[in-house]
Design an enzyme around this catalytic site. Structure first.
Site, mmCIF file in Angstrom:
data_model
loop_
_atom_site.group_PDB
_atom_site.id
_atom_site.type_symbol
_atom_site.label_atom_id
_atom_site.label_comp_id
_atom_site.label_asym_id
_atom_site.label_seq_id
_atom_site.Cartn_x
_atom_site.Cartn_y
_atom_site.Cartn_z
ATOM 1 N N ASP A 41 0.836 -1.205 0.000
ATOM 2 C CA ASP A 41 0.000 0.000 0.000
ATOM 3 C C ASP A 41 0.870 1.254 0.000
ATOM 4 O O ASP A 41 0.604 2.226 0.673
ATOM 5 C CB ASP A 41 -0.972 -0.009 1.192
ATOM 6 C CG ASP A 41 -0.239 0.066 2.520
ATOM 7 O OD1 ASP A 41 1.001 -0.043 2.504
ATOM 8 O OD2 ASP A 41 -0.907 0.240 3.547
ATOM 9 N N HIS A 246 25.642 8.151 -17.283
ATOM 10 C CA HIS A 246 24.489 8.191 -16.369
ATOM 11 C C HIS A 246 24.729 7.353 -15.119
ATOM 12 O O HIS A 246 23.828 6.682 -14.610
ATOM 13 C CB HIS A 246 23.211 7.714 -17.088
ATOM 14 C CG HIS A 246 22.729 8.702 -18.109
ATOM 15 N ND1 HIS A 246 21.768 8.410 -19.035
ATOM 16 C CD2 HIS A 246 23.072 9.989 -18.332
ATOM 17 C CE1 HIS A 246 21.553 9.470 -19.806
ATOM 18 N NE2 HIS A 246 22.334 10.441 -19.392
ATOM 19 N N ASP A 263 27.161 15.505 -11.090
ATOM 20 C CA ASP A 263 26.113 16.137 -11.903
ATOM 21 C C ASP A 263 24.863 16.108 -11.038
ATOM 22 O O ASP A 263 24.286 15.048 -10.789
ATOM 23 C CB ASP A 263 25.922 15.338 -13.203
ATOM 24 C CG ASP A 263 24.922 15.980 -14.155
ATOM 25 O OD1 ASP A 263 24.119 16.825 -13.702
ATOM 26 O OD2 ASP A 263 24.938 15.620 -15.341
ATOM 27 N N ASP A 274 20.653 22.247 -13.010
ATOM 28 C CA ASP A 274 21.344 21.095 -13.609
ATOM 29 C C ASP A 274 22.812 21.481 -13.770
ATOM 30 O O ASP A 274 23.205 22.048 -14.788
ATOM 31 C CB ASP A 274 20.690 20.759 -14.958
ATOM 32 C CG ASP A 274 21.297 19.533 -15.621
ATOM 33 O OD1 ASP A 274 22.112 18.843 -14.983
ATOM 34 O OD2 ASP A 274 20.955 19.278 -16.796
ATOM 35 N N HIS A 355 27.969 13.443 -26.301
ATOM 36 C CA HIS A 355 26.588 13.871 -26.061
ATOM 37 C C HIS A 355 26.396 15.335 -26.470
ATOM 38 O O HIS A 355 27.360 16.015 -26.826
ATOM 39 C CB HIS A 355 26.184 13.635 -24.598
ATOM 40 C CG HIS A 355 27.079 14.278 -23.582
ATOM 41 N ND1 HIS A 355 27.083 15.627 -23.345
ATOM 42 C CD2 HIS A 355 27.998 13.749 -22.742
ATOM 43 C CE1 HIS A 355 27.956 15.897 -22.385
ATOM 44 N NE2 HIS A 355 28.536 14.774 -22.010
ATOM 45 N N HIS A 359 20.602 21.771 -23.463
ATOM 46 C CA HIS A 359 19.168 21.483 -23.531
ATOM 47 C C HIS A 359 18.440 22.538 -22.723
ATOM 48 O O HIS A 359 19.036 23.187 -21.851
ATOM 49 C CB HIS A 359 18.864 20.062 -23.020
ATOM 50 C CG HIS A 359 19.370 19.768 -21.625
ATOM 51 N ND1 HIS A 359 18.698 20.193 -20.494
ATOM 52 C CD2 HIS A 359 20.473 19.120 -21.184
ATOM 53 C CE1 HIS A 359 19.374 19.782 -19.417
ATOM 54 N NE2 HIS A 359 20.458 19.147 -19.803
ATOM 55 N N HIS A 366 15.120 18.264 -18.487
ATOM 56 C CA HIS A 366 15.199 18.367 -19.952
ATOM 57 C C HIS A 366 13.871 18.987 -20.384
ATOM 58 O O HIS A 366 12.918 18.286 -20.720
ATOM 59 C CB HIS A 366 15.407 16.994 -20.590
ATOM 60 C CG HIS A 366 16.739 16.390 -20.246
ATOM 61 N ND1 HIS A 366 17.060 15.086 -20.458
ATOM 62 C CD2 HIS A 366 17.849 16.938 -19.690
ATOM 63 C CE1 HIS A 366 18.304 14.850 -20.039
ATOM 64 N NE2 HIS A 366 18.791 15.964 -19.569
ATOM 65 N N GLU A 384 27.074 22.178 -21.330
ATOM 66 C CA GLU A 384 27.751 21.078 -20.645
ATOM 67 C C GLU A 384 28.723 20.291 -21.516
ATOM 68 O O GLU A 384 28.550 19.094 -21.742
ATOM 69 C CB GLU A 384 26.722 20.128 -20.024
ATOM 70 C CG GLU A 384 25.590 19.708 -20.944
ATOM 71 C CD GLU A 384 24.583 18.819 -20.213
ATOM 72 O OE1 GLU A 384 24.997 17.805 -19.646
ATOM 73 O OE2 GLU A 384 23.373 19.154 -20.224
ATOM 74 N N TYR A 388 35.805 12.771 -22.158
ATOM 75 C CA TYR A 388 35.876 11.489 -21.426
ATOM 76 C C TYR A 388 37.014 10.658 -22.004
ATOM 77 O O TYR A 388 37.014 10.361 -23.203
ATOM 78 C CB TYR A 388 34.558 10.720 -21.563
ATOM 79 C CG TYR A 388 33.345 11.537 -21.154
ATOM 80 C CD1 TYR A 388 33.020 11.712 -19.806
ATOM 81 C CD2 TYR A 388 32.550 12.160 -22.115
ATOM 82 C CE1 TYR A 388 31.920 12.476 -19.431
ATOM 83 C CE2 TYR A 388 31.443 12.921 -21.746
ATOM 84 C CZ TYR A 388 31.144 13.078 -20.402
ATOM 85 O OH TYR A 388 30.064 13.841 -20.038
ATOM 86 N N ARG A 397 33.302 16.896 -17.033
ATOM 87 C CA ARG A 397 32.147 17.612 -17.592
ATOM 88 C C ARG A 397 31.929 18.839 -16.719
ATOM 89 O O ARG A 397 32.029 18.752 -15.492
ATOM 90 C CB ARG A 397 30.902 16.714 -17.592
ATOM 91 C CG ARG A 397 29.641 17.427 -18.091
ATOM 92 C CD ARG A 397 28.517 16.470 -18.510
ATOM 93 N NE ARG A 397 27.828 15.826 -17.415
ATOM 94 C CZ ARG A 397 27.933 14.538 -17.091
ATOM 95 N NH1 ARG A 397 28.716 13.738 -17.796
ATOM 96 N NH2 ARG A 397 27.258 14.027 -16.074
ATOM 97 N N GLU A 399 29.059 21.910 -16.305
ATOM 98 C CA GLU A 399 27.708 22.247 -16.764
ATOM 99 C C GLU A 399 27.202 23.470 -16.015
ATOM 100 O O GLU A 399 27.086 23.457 -14.787
ATOM 101 C CB GLU A 399 26.774 21.054 -16.525
ATOM 102 C CG GLU A 399 25.339 21.311 -16.954
ATOM 103 C CD GLU A 399 24.476 20.051 -16.935
ATOM 104 O OE1 GLU A 399 24.836 19.088 -16.221
ATOM 105 O OE2 GLU A 399 23.444 20.034 -17.629
HETATM 106 N N1 GLY Z 1 21.728 15.823 -15.513
HETATM 107 C C1 GLY Z 1 21.236 15.488 -16.772
HETATM 108 C C2 GLY Z 1 21.865 16.265 -17.827
HETATM 109 O O1 GLY Z 1 22.900 16.859 -17.625
HETATM 110 O O2 GLY Z 1 21.356 16.408 -18.903
HETATM 111 MN MN MN Z 2 23.439 17.499 -15.714
HETATM 112 MN MN MN Z 3 22.093 18.732 -18.482
#
Ligand code: GLY
Ligand code: MN
Ligand code: MN
Length: 431
Positions: A41, A246, A263, A274, A355, A359, A366, A384, A388, A397, A399
């Site tokens: 529950d 991730h 991150d 972020d 990547h 964003h 996102h 960001e 690597y 990284r 960001e």
């Molecule tokens: N923390 C997710 C990204 O950097 O997009």
């Molecule tokens: Mn991030």
């Molecule tokens: Mn991000």
């Protein structure tokens, strides 16, 4: 709620702009998310539907919003339905949303109990020329489970097949891309909270500290500062894990000589930060780590300058790729032959930076955005870049969170330490 509610004028303004976009005589329906069962529950923590929150400021489950510009039934242009508290809810969960509070948060005059919803909808839908449905659309995400909005849309379609249905998604997305000052303030607050948590980490990190201890420091700091919690699962990655994009296991010890990539972002009043920072576990970067770090920072600084009204995002990402290529050549990670022979669809730099760079950021980490339209003032983007190098256990990284304005980019995270020398000063007690 732990946060101070945002001004109801924001939600009033959002509704007004939405209603300006739909023809008079249209009825738009927005449902809250479901409370999702976990097991037994218990339930997963409830998270309000972002579009419903954006238009109402209401965070409680079982909420419905109707917007009906030009409704011929007087007083029914904006109607909010909320769950009626019962003895059990009050006993188990305590204080519930009341019509008075809902009116104050949302600025909506007509707040009714949810048990009136069916009857009122039946009447209003017959008065409407067309119906706008919110279908929780996302161009890169498809859930196997239907949301409440999607289920209700199917039911309406079956019940009222001769009505004309339209999508609210593209309209709300367009609004959400351009942030109002109150939204920027909320993102700024989320960023400030995240920055404060980062400085706590700079003070506590040393060889032997576990990744989860770093996570605990961040979580405690977030909660102490009235954040709801994390805007997404934090990545606290040391050593080889810095190259796992991730990574969220966060269960390894941070070792002397390694890097720690974090991150993480607080959520405040539903808005996300972020941020990523990469720091040396022992308080000093090695020469190689520092060279890679400065390369990433240089790409970030140059990239931020390009986040201007009118920028084409595809062209922006290509230009970031060119900047990154130059840095990787200088670091000796790729050479001119790699560049000469590269497949334009898979340029050489992607081996070390695979990547995207930016964003949208807002209620979703996102956040929805129109990828093929130029950048506009009021957009908030992450920036960001990263390099690597798994064979060297170096993943870096950085960001930051950037507000686009007519006068140029504003770095909302400008006060979160980022210069390598500044990081070292903090870690060695000089700041
Ligand atoms: N923390 C997710 C990204 O950097 O997009
Ligand atoms: Mn991030
Ligand atoms: Mn991000």
């Amino acid at each position: 709620m732990k946060y101070y509610p945002l001004p109801s004028e924001l939600f009033r303004f959002n509704r007004q702009r939405f209603m300006e976009q739909i023809p008079t005589g249209s009825l738009a329906i927005f449902h809250s998310n479901d409370l999702m069962p976990r097991s037994g529950d218990t339930f997963f923590p409830f998270r309000q539907n972002n579009d419903l929150y954006y238009l109402s400021g209401i965070e409680q489950e079982e909420t419905v919003l109707l917007l009906f510009p030009g409704c011929t039934k007087s007083g029914f242009e904006e109607v909010l339905f909320i769950r009626k508290p019962n003895e059990r809810l009050l006993r188990y969960e305590g204080e519930q949303l009341t019509p008075t509070k809902a009116r104050r948060f949302s600025g909506i005059e007509k707040v009714l109990w949810l048990d009136e919803y069916e009857a009122i909808l039946r009447e209003l839908i017959l008065l409407s020329e067309r119906v706008y449905l919110n279908l929780d659309e996302h161009d890169r995400f498809h859930s196997p489970v239907l949301t409440r909005n999607q289920r209700m849309a199917q039911q309406l379609n079956a019940q009222y097949p001769a009505h004309q249905y339209q999508r609210s998604g593209p309209l709300v997305k367009r609004l959400r891309m351009v942030k109002s000052p109150a939204e920027v303030d909320a993102i700024q607050q989320a960023v400030n909270i995240t920055g404060q948590a980062f400085t706590e980490v700079l003070k506590m990190l040393e060889p032997g500290v576990q990744e989860y201890e770093v996570e605990a420091t961040i979580t405690a700091s977030f909660l102490q500062q009235r954040a709801t919690g994390h805007a997404y699962d934090p990545i606290i990655a040391s050593g080889a894990n810095t190259c796992v994009l991730h990574y969220t296991n966060n269960n390894k010890p941070c070792r002397e000589g390694e890097l720690l990539l974090m991150d993480f972002g607080a959520e405040y009043a539903f808005y996300a930060a972020d941020i990523t920072r990469t720091i040396p576990v022992s308080g000093r970067f090695s020469e190689r780590q520092r060279a890679v770090y400065d390369a990433v920072l240089k790409v970030q600084r140059e990239s931020i300058k390009m986040l201007l009204p009118g920028t084409d995002l595809d062209e922006y990402h290509r230009e970031v790729g060119r900047l990154m290529e130059a840095e990787l050549l200088a670091l000796g990670l790729i050479d001119s032959t790699d560049v000469k022979n590269q497949d334009p669809k898979q340029p050489a730099y992607k081996k070390y930076f695979m990547h995207g760079t930016s964003h949208h950021l807002g209620l979703d980490v996102h956040d929805p955005g129109l990828r093929y339209e130029p950048v506009q003032a009021g957009n908030v983007f992450t920036c960001e870049p990263a390099i690597y190098i798994p064979e060297e256990k170096i993943g870096i990284r950085l960001e930051n969170n950037i507000l686009v304005t007519e006068k140029g980019p504003i770095d909302l995270s400008a006060r979160v330490p980022i210069e390598a020398s500044e990081i070292e000063a903090w870690m060695n007690g000089a700041s």
